[in-house]
Design a protein around this motif. Sequence first.
Motif, PDB file in Angstrom:
ATOM      1  N   HIS A  79      -1.147  -3.733   6.352  1.00 30.11           N
ATOM      2  CA  HIS A  79      -1.272  -4.739   5.301  1.00 30.11           C
ATOM      3  C   HIS A  79      -0.907  -6.130   5.824  1.00 30.11           C
ATOM      4  O   HIS A  79      -1.624  -7.106   5.592  1.00 30.11           O
ATOM      5  N   ASP A  80       0.204  -6.227   6.549  1.00 29.55           N
ATOM      6  CA  ASP A  80       0.608  -7.515   7.121  1.00 29.55           C
ATOM      7  C   ASP A  80      -0.418  -8.013   8.143  1.00 29.55           C
ATOM      8  O   ASP A  80      -0.716  -9.211   8.205  1.00 29.55           O
ATOM      9  N   CYS A  81      -0.938  -7.097   8.936  1.00 30.51           N
ATOM     10  CA  CYS A  81      -1.981  -7.488   9.897  1.00 30.51           C
ATOM     11  C   CYS A  81      -3.203  -8.032   9.165  1.00 30.51           C
ATOM     12  O   CYS A  81      -3.852  -8.973   9.626  1.00 30.51           O
ATOM     13  N   GLY A  82      -3.513  -7.440   8.013  1.00 24.58           N
ATOM     14  CA  GLY A  82      -4.634  -7.916   7.217  1.00 24.58           C
ATOM     15  C   GLY A  82      -4.446  -9.341   6.733  1.00 24.58           C
ATOM     16  O   GLY A  82      -5.416 -10.088   6.563  1.00 24.58           O
ATOM     17  N   HIS A  83      -3.197  -9.723   6.493  1.00 28.68           N
ATOM     18  CA  HIS A  83      -2.890 -11.088   6.076  1.00 28.68           C
ATOM     19  C   HIS A  83      -2.704 -12.027   7.273  1.00 28.68           C
ATOM     20  O   HIS A  83      -2.470 -13.224   7.092  1.00 28.68           O
ATOM     21  N   TRP A 111     -11.131  -3.515   4.199  1.00 28.84           N
ATOM     22  CA  TRP A 111      -9.981  -3.586   3.283  1.00 28.84           C
ATOM     23  C   TRP A 111      -9.455  -5.016   3.205  1.00 28.84           C
ATOM     24  O   TRP A 111      -9.110  -5.489   2.120  1.00 28.84           O
ATOM     25  N   ARG A 112      -9.392  -5.706   4.333  1.00 29.29           N
ATOM     26  CA  ARG A 112      -8.879  -7.069   4.348  1.00 29.29           C
ATOM     27  C   ARG A 112      -9.696  -7.974   3.431  1.00 29.29           C
ATOM     28  O   ARG A 112      -9.153  -8.816   2.710  1.00 29.29           O
ATOM     29  N   HIS A 113     -11.008  -7.780   3.442  1.00 23.76           N
ATOM     30  CA  HIS A 113     -11.891  -8.597   2.600  1.00 23.76           C
ATOM     31  C   HIS A 113     -11.575  -8.377   1.120  1.00 23.76           C
ATOM     32  O   HIS A 113     -11.392  -9.341   0.362  1.00 23.76           O
ATOM     33  N   GLY A 114     -11.503  -7.113   0.694  1.00 24.76           N
ATOM     34  CA  GLY A 114     -11.224  -6.814  -0.709  1.00 24.76           C
ATOM     35  C   GLY A 114      -9.836  -7.244  -1.140  1.00 24.76           C
ATOM     36  O   GLY A 114      -9.644  -7.722  -2.264  1.00 24.76           O
ATOM     37  N   HIS A 115      -8.875  -7.097  -0.235  1.00 23.35           N
ATOM     38  CA  HIS A 115      -7.498  -7.449  -0.583  1.00 23.35           C
ATOM     39  C   HIS A 115      -7.322  -8.955  -0.700  1.00 23.35           C
ATOM     40  O   HIS A 115      -6.538  -9.431  -1.535  1.00 23.35           O
ATOM     41  N   ALA A 116      -8.054  -9.706   0.085  1.00 26.14           N
ATOM     42  CA  ALA A 116      -8.004 -11.165  -0.029  1.00 26.14           C
ATOM     43  C   ALA A 116      -8.519 -11.610  -1.393  1.00 26.14           C
ATOM     44  O   ALA A 116      -7.988 -12.555  -1.996  1.00 26.14           O
ATOM     45  N   LEU A 117      -9.533 -10.922  -1.909  1.00 27.92           N
ATOM     46  CA  LEU A 117     -10.043 -11.236  -3.237  1.00 27.92           C
ATOM     47  C   LEU A 117      -9.001 -10.933  -4.301  1.00 27.92           C
ATOM     48  O   LEU A 117      -8.851 -11.684  -5.272  1.00 27.92           O
ATOM     49  N   HIS A 118      -8.265  -9.852  -4.113  1.00 26.19           N
ATOM     50  CA  HIS A 118      -7.185  -9.515  -5.054  1.00 26.19           C
ATOM     51  C   HIS A 118      -6.147 -10.628  -5.100  1.00 26.19           C
ATOM     52  O   HIS A 118      -5.723 -11.057  -6.173  1.00 26.19           O
ATOM     53  N   HIS A 119      -5.750 -11.119  -3.949  1.00 23.81           N
ATOM     54  CA  HIS A 119      -4.735 -12.174  -3.902  1.00 23.81           C
ATOM     55  C   HIS A 119      -5.237 -13.475  -4.518  1.00 23.81           C
ATOM     56  O   HIS A 119      -4.469 -14.197  -5.160  1.00 23.81           O
ATOM     57  N   SER A 120      -6.490 -13.763  -4.336  1.00 26.86           N
ATOM     58  CA  SER A 120      -7.028 -15.029  -4.835  1.00 26.86           C
ATOM     59  C   SER A 120      -7.207 -15.033  -6.344  1.00 26.86           C
ATOM     60  O   SER A 120      -7.310 -16.108  -6.952  1.00 26.86           O
ATOM     61  N   ALA A 121      -7.231 -13.845  -6.964  1.00 23.37           N
ATOM     62  CA  ALA A 121      -7.522 -13.773  -8.401  1.00 23.37           C
ATOM     63  C   ALA A 121      -6.499 -12.968  -9.191  1.00 23.37           C
ATOM     64  O   ALA A 121      -6.714 -12.694 -10.366  1.00 23.37           O
ATOM     65  N   ASP A 132      -8.069  -4.184  -7.738  1.00 29.32           N
ATOM     66  CA  ASP A 132      -7.160  -4.057  -8.868  1.00 29.32           C
ATOM     67  C   ASP A 132      -7.222  -2.653  -9.469  1.00 29.32           C
ATOM     68  O   ASP A 132      -8.227  -1.953  -9.334  1.00 29.32           O
ATOM     69  N   VAL A 133      -6.158  -2.283 -10.170  1.00 30.72           N
ATOM     70  CA  VAL A 133      -6.208  -1.116 -11.045  1.00 30.72           C
ATOM     71  C   VAL A 133      -7.072  -1.505 -12.242  1.00 30.72           C
ATOM     72  O   VAL A 133      -6.904  -2.592 -12.815  1.00 30.72           O
ATOM     73  N   TRP A 134      -8.018  -0.650 -12.595  1.00 33.77           N
ATOM     74  CA  TRP A 134      -8.903  -0.937 -13.722  1.00 33.77           C
ATOM     75  C   TRP A 134      -8.075  -1.153 -14.984  1.00 33.77           C
ATOM     76  O   TRP A 134      -7.317  -0.281 -15.389  1.00 33.77           O
ATOM     77  N   MET A 135      -8.218  -2.317 -15.587  1.00 34.91           N
ATOM     78  CA  MET A 135      -7.470  -2.646 -16.793  1.00 34.91           C
ATOM     79  C   MET A 135      -8.384  -3.330 -17.799  1.00 34.91           C
ATOM     80  O   MET A 135      -9.048  -4.319 -17.470  1.00 34.91           O
TER      81      MET A 135
END
Length: 338
Positions: A79-83, A111-121, A132-135
């Motif tokens: 995860h840290d490497c992804g960031h 995974w890095r691509h999808g996780h970056a989108l999570h952080h941005s939104a 994200d967890v579906w909500m």
Amino acid sequence: MTQSQTRPILAESRAWKTAVAPYQQPDLRRSVWQIVNTLVPYFLVWFLMVPAYRISFWLALPLIILAGGFTVRAFIIFHDCGHGSFFPSRRANEIVGFITGLITFTPFFAWRHGHALHHSASGDLDRRGDGDVWMMTVDEYLASPWWLRAAYRIYRYPLVLFVISPLILFLFVHRIPLKGRKRERRSVWLTNVALVMIVTLMSLLIGFKTYAILQLSVLGLAASAGVWLFYVQHQYEEVYWKRHYEWDYATAAVEGSSFYKLPKILQWFTGNIGFHHIHHLSPRIPNYNLEPCHNANPELHVEPLTLLQSFKCIRYRLWDEANYRLIGFGELKKIARA
């Protein structure tokens, strides 16, 4: 300081950038040591697990649990490497990210691509869906057809959300090049090929059945723990969710991510990711600097979520926009009758 009290500090000032800046620089010595104290014990436990399993599954079970813990810790390094926060070198982050991705059955670039989108939104109601967890909101749920409401209820059922879905995600979903640029799709195929080679080699060494049972057990435990961590970090009663026009990055980071205060041994295995509000404020901080950053900046302190308190988060299912909080299906009945 509670999370609601942080709003004026973050909304009116960008001093938090100065506060987190000293902790964003990775320490090569600490990073290397973290790799050693994670991967060496991980492989040693695997070495001991095989003869233990051949005697009895129950004899191997404590080692399976331990291997699951080291898998979670390997995922934190991944995860840290992804960031790009684990090493000063981008190439080093990518190499170690790929290797730890094999341990966690996760393709690094995809995974890095999808996780970056999570952080941005994160915390933005109008940009939900990536990582994200579906909500659903209350209004969305009530306006949905019966089959979608049924699917949502099944998805949010604890056995499905924390046991079945994690295995499906790491075993199957991560094998499919769903989206992203050529590099993201290629990383899925490279990871798949490498995993086939690992499965083949391990099957030749210890037998397919032995490897499959042990690997599925370890991965299942680690995946469930990982999804649980992610869930409680963004699914608690007074979490932050706003429409895009009133969404603020820093406020969303601190109010929309929990401070999951775990016992020290669990904090170690989860790589300090419980300081999730600090992580979302600055993903460039390596995991071993999250706690020092938190301790040095009282203005960023929020109400902690303890291990015992976190189990209450299971009951939260829907976002009540009118009252700015998560609710359970039981409370939905009252709203529907009103």
